[in-house]
Design a protein around this motif. Structure first.
Motif, mmCIF file in Angstrom:
data_model
loop_
_atom_site.group_PDB
_atom_site.id
_atom_site.type_symbol
_atom_site.label_atom_id
_atom_site.label_comp_id
_atom_site.label_asym_id
_atom_site.label_seq_id
_atom_site.Cartn_x
_atom_site.Cartn_y
_atom_site.Cartn_z
ATOM 1 N N ALA A 33 49.164 50.495 25.172
ATOM 2 C CA ALA A 33 47.773 50.541 24.716
ATOM 3 C C ALA A 33 47.707 50.301 23.208
ATOM 4 N N GLU A 34 48.628 50.923 22.460
ATOM 5 C CA GLU A 34 48.629 50.748 21.003
ATOM 6 C C GLU A 34 48.934 49.303 20.631
ATOM 7 N N ASP A 35 49.914 48.716 21.331
ATOM 8 C CA ASP A 35 50.255 47.313 21.074
ATOM 9 C C ASP A 35 49.058 46.413 21.310
ATOM 10 N N ALA A 36 48.428 46.622 22.475
ATOM 11 C CA ALA A 36 47.308 45.766 22.843
ATOM 12 C C ALA A 36 46.169 45.920 21.846
ATOM 13 N N LEU A 37 45.921 47.159 21.422
ATOM 14 C CA LEU A 37 44.818 47.391 20.494
ATOM 15 C C LEU A 37 45.105 46.776 19.128
ATOM 16 N N GLY A 59 33.295 47.568 22.216
ATOM 17 C CA GLY A 59 33.397 46.973 23.548
ATOM 18 C C GLY A 59 34.214 45.693 23.499
ATOM 19 N N TRP A 60 33.975 44.908 22.448
ATOM 20 C CA TRP A 60 34.730 43.649 22.258
ATOM 21 C C TRP A 60 36.223 43.942 22.155
ATOM 22 N N LEU A 61 36.552 44.928 21.316
ATOM 23 C CA LEU A 61 37.966 45.278 21.114
ATOM 24 C C LEU A 61 38.605 45.764 22.416
ATOM 25 N N LEU A 62 37.853 46.597 23.128
ATOM 26 C CA LEU A 62 38.369 47.176 24.371
ATOM 27 C C LEU A 62 38.648 46.070 25.385
ATOM 28 N N ARG A 63 37.704 45.119 25.480
ATOM 29 C CA ARG A 63 37.848 44.017 26.433
ATOM 30 C C ARG A 63 39.053 43.153 26.057
ATOM 31 N N THR A 64 39.138 42.812 24.767
ATOM 32 C CA THR A 64 40.233 41.959 24.303
ATOM 33 C C THR A 64 41.583 42.632 24.524
ATOM 34 N N ALA A 65 41.639 43.913 24.177
ATOM 35 C CA ALA A 65 42.892 44.650 24.323
ATOM 36 C C ALA A 65 43.276 44.755 25.790
ATOM 37 N N ARG A 66 42.283 44.967 26.634
ATOM 38 C CA ARG A 66 42.552 45.116 28.061
ATOM 39 C C ARG A 66 43.099 43.810 28.633
ATOM 40 N N ASN A 67 42.476 42.703 28.247
ATOM 41 C CA ASN A 67 42.964 41.407 28.708
ATOM 42 C C ASN A 67 44.390 41.163 28.240
ATOM 43 N N GLU A 80 54.584 46.158 40.947
ATOM 44 C CA GLU A 80 53.747 47.288 40.561
ATOM 45 C C GLU A 80 52.575 46.828 39.698
ATOM 46 N N THR A 81 52.825 45.767 38.942
ATOM 47 C CA THR A 81 51.821 45.241 38.034
ATOM 48 C C THR A 81 50.495 44.972 38.749
ATOM 49 N N TYR A 82 50.590 44.398 39.923
ATOM 50 C CA TYR A 82 49.366 44.012 40.612
ATOM 51 C C TYR A 82 48.552 45.217 41.031
ATOM 52 N N ARG A 83 49.311 46.254 41.446
ATOM 53 C CA ARG A 83 48.618 47.483 41.817
ATOM 54 C C ARG A 83 47.826 48.001 40.618
ATOM 55 N N THR A 84 48.518 48.060 39.472
ATOM 56 C CA THR A 84 47.880 48.549 38.261
ATOM 57 C C THR A 84 46.673 47.684 37.902
ATOM 58 N N GLU A 85 46.851 46.395 38.087
ATOM 59 C CA GLU A 85 45.789 45.488 37.716
ATOM 60 C C GLU A 85 44.538 45.719 38.556
ATOM 61 N N ILE A 86 44.778 45.947 39.860
ATOM 62 C CA ILE A 86 43.642 46.226 40.735
ATOM 63 C C ILE A 86 42.962 47.518 40.309
ATOM 64 N N GLU A 87 43.825 48.499 39.976
ATOM 65 C CA GLU A 87 43.264 49.770 39.507
ATOM 66 C C GLU A 87 42.443 49.559 38.245
ATOM 67 N N MET A 88 42.974 48.695 37.387
ATOM 68 C CA MET A 88 42.260 48.439 36.132
ATOM 69 C C MET A 88 40.909 47.786 36.407
ATOM 70 N N LEU A 89 40.912 46.876 37.345
ATOM 71 C CA LEU A 89 39.660 46.212 37.682
ATOM 72 C C LEU A 89 38.653 47.220 38.232
ATOM 73 N N LEU A 90 39.183 48.095 39.094
ATOM 74 C CA LEU A 90 38.313 49.111 39.672
ATOM 75 C C LEU A 90 37.734 50.033 38.608
ATOM 76 N N GLU A 91 38.590 50.307 37.637
ATOM 77 C CA GLU A 91 38.180 51.288 36.633
ATOM 78 C C GLU A 91 37.438 50.659 35.470
ATOM 79 N N SER A 92 37.427 49.327 35.430
ATOM 80 C CA SER A 92 36.866 48.684 34.241
ATOM 81 C C SER A 92 35.371 48.968 34.082
ATOM 82 N N HIS A 93 34.738 49.451 35.148
ATOM 83 C CA HIS A 93 33.313 49.756 34.989
ATOM 84 C C HIS A 93 33.107 51.071 34.241
ATOM 85 N N ILE A 94 34.171 51.850 34.184
ATOM 86 C CA ILE A 94 34.049 53.100 33.436
ATOM 87 C C ILE A 94 34.066 52.761 31.954
#
Lengths: 411, 115
Positions: A33-37, A59-67, A80-94
């Motif tokens: 997370a720190e690296d991405a940010l 919001g811009w920073l969060l989106r960019t970092a998440r991508n 495992e990556t894909y599982r996490t990615e799906i979770e991230m997509l699910l959670e991205s509305h939060i």
């Protein structure tokens, strides 16, 4: 042009911790997370300068970092990556603004207080991951070598990731209580370290105190039924309300509680503290922070009543040392006992404290010096004042002790 | 573990050796030394004459070169040291923060090599 840089600085200062918390909750790793940010911040510097600051910069920073984090994980190409990615997509509305145990900052704090993390590194770890303080600053306030602290923080972060410490709240009640206790202890330690720097005008320390206050308010908002959290919130607010009265405006000399000008106490903050204490008491449980806050409430009442209720303080201290016999509580108890029973009684209480605990504890020597001088034991008082002066690391406190010592009659 | 706490102080308020001797026992330094002794951590230590009394010796390419004054002309000067025995660096840093020089100059903390 300059706006972009200023805005990025502002966000790095105010929202870094929140963004890291929010991201690490999603990517399951603080380091990632720190690296991405930090990459998102670098990109912002470039993009915002050219295109202007976006409407919702965080919001811009969060989106960019998440991508960015998603890209990184993709390149790691693990199932495992894909599982996490799906979770991230699910959670991205939060998005931001959530409270309660959904608040990622709270989850992060619980992870930092995990039993597998070395106790003395928990508070610094929280300060860095949740508030984004840099390790050099943390090292200065905690008196740790910056290099060593950096290593310990890196080790602790790696441990959270490698040993699979989940970024979730512990489900078992006992475990939850124990970790909450560690969180509160860490926040209080951070506040105390910060508050000690007020007199010397140490800006780093002063900000730390404000940050600790902010952390505890976050915990209280997220966990409304945690009585001890409200107790600590009240305790910090009471202490904070006396910030302007604790030091002489001209000489910066420390002024002890009993000699403070109550008109300089912030009565609005005292009311907030009293409210926090009531919030604690609505969830019946007796804990150290609630008792300490109650003690401060009695002292705060002096602003309106004009006197200190020492009988009430004596009772509260007796309760406090039963559940939390720290050298600090025992020393304060001795001072309170001396107010009702005389210096002789206070000295007896002081002498009963374990020598190993009191030996290098400055307030023990200062309290002893004070009581001995009241008894007219000038010689012994002089020696105790010297011990206290030699053990102090705060110039404003040292100035106070030296002034008190100078008041002793010279033989 | 032994550590040396090196006291860097403001350029001499203590112009002579007598002044240094007096300062050694003054309120602040006296109290600090007492605290070190009482805690049982003091191994040794000395206070030095003011830095203008220093003479610096070098041998450059076999040629001796002497000059008056300290080796490093810094704002704070090396005024003395304490040798302490404590469990670890954290404890040494705690004692360094209590050193009167920390508030007016600087205190350098260096672990001592044990042979």
């Amino acid at each position: 042009m300059r706006d972009a840089t200023r805005e990025i600085e502002r966000i790095a200062r105010l929202s870094y911790g929140r963004l890291v918390a929010s991201l690490s909750f999603r990517v399951g790793s603080i380091a990632r997370a720190e690296d991405a940010l930090s990459e998102a911040l670098m990109r912002a510097l470039d993009v915002w300068e050219r295109q202007g600051v976006p409407k919702n910069p965080e919001g811009w920073l969060l989106r960019t970092a998440r991508n960015k984090a998603v890209d990184d994980r993709r390149s790691e190409a693990r199932a495992e990556t894909y599982r996490t990615e799906i979770e991230m997509l699910l959670e991205s509305h939060i998005e931001d603004g959530q409270t309660g145990i959904e608040d990622p900052r709270i989850r992060l704090m619980f992870a930092c207080a995990h039993p597998a993390i070395e106790p003395r590194i928990r508070a610094p770890l929280m300060l860095q991951t949740v508030l984004g303080l840099d390790s050099r600053r943390i090292a200065s306030v905690y008196l740790m070598s910056p290099g060593t602290l950096g290593q310990r923080l890196t080790r602790a972060k790696a441990k959270i990731e490698q040993s699979g410490i989940p970024l979730t709240l512990p489900s078992e009640h006992k475990e939850y209580e124990a970790r909450l206790d560690d969180i509160l202890t860490a926040i209080y330690a951070a506040y105390a370290v910060g508050a000690n720097g007020f007199g010397s005008g140490d800006a780093k320390a002063t900000n730390l105190a404000s940050e600790a206050l902010w952390l505890i308010s976050t915990v209280c908002a997220a966990l409304p039924s945690a009585a001890e959290a409200h107790g600590l919130f009240a305790l910090i607010l009471f202490t904070e309300s006396r910030r302007n009265a604790r030091f002489d405006a001209v000489s910066n000399t420390f002024i002890p509680l009993q000699q403070q000008d109550v008109n300089l106490w912030n009565s609005e903050m005292i009311r907030d503290a009293e409210q926090a204490l009531r919030n604690a008491q609505s969830n019946l449980s007796l804990g150290r922070f609630q008792l300490e806050a109650s003690i401060q409430a009695v002292h705060a009442a002096r602003q309106t009543s004009g006197y200190s209720d020492w009988a009430a303080l004596q009772t509260l201290y007796r309760g406090l040392v039963k559940i939390s016999p720290t050298v600090g509580a025992l020393t304060s108890q001795a001072a309170a006992e001396a107010e009702t029973g005389g210096p002789e009684v206070g000295l007896q209480f002081l002498d009963r404290i374990d020598p190993r605990l009191r030996e290098t504890y400055q307030p023990w020597h200062a309290t002893r010096a004070h009581l001995l001088s009241k008894q007219g034991q000038t010689e012994a008082a002089l020696s105790s004042f010297d011990s206290a002066i030699g053990l102090s690391n705060d110039p404003s406190e040292r100035a106070y002790l030296m002034a008190e010592k100078a008041k002793l009659p010279r033989s | 573990m032994q550590f040396m706490l090196i006291n860097y102080t403001k350029p001499s308020p203590d112009a002579t050796a007598d002044d240094v001797a007096a300062a050694k026992d003054d309120e602040l330094w006296g109290a600090y030394t007492k605290a070190l002794v009482d805690a049982g951590v003091l191994v040794g230590g000395e206070a030095l004459h003011p830095s203008h009394t220093a003479t610096t010796v070098r041998i450059i390419d076999g040629v001796k070169d002497l000059h008056d004054g300290p080796y490093a002309d810094s704002k704070e000067q090396f005024g003395g040291f304490y040798l302490i025995e404590v469990p670890d660096l954290d404890a040494a840093l705690m004692w360094a923060a209590r050193n009167p020089a920390a508030a007016t100059g600087a205190v350098e903390v260096r672990p001592v090599v044990s042979f």
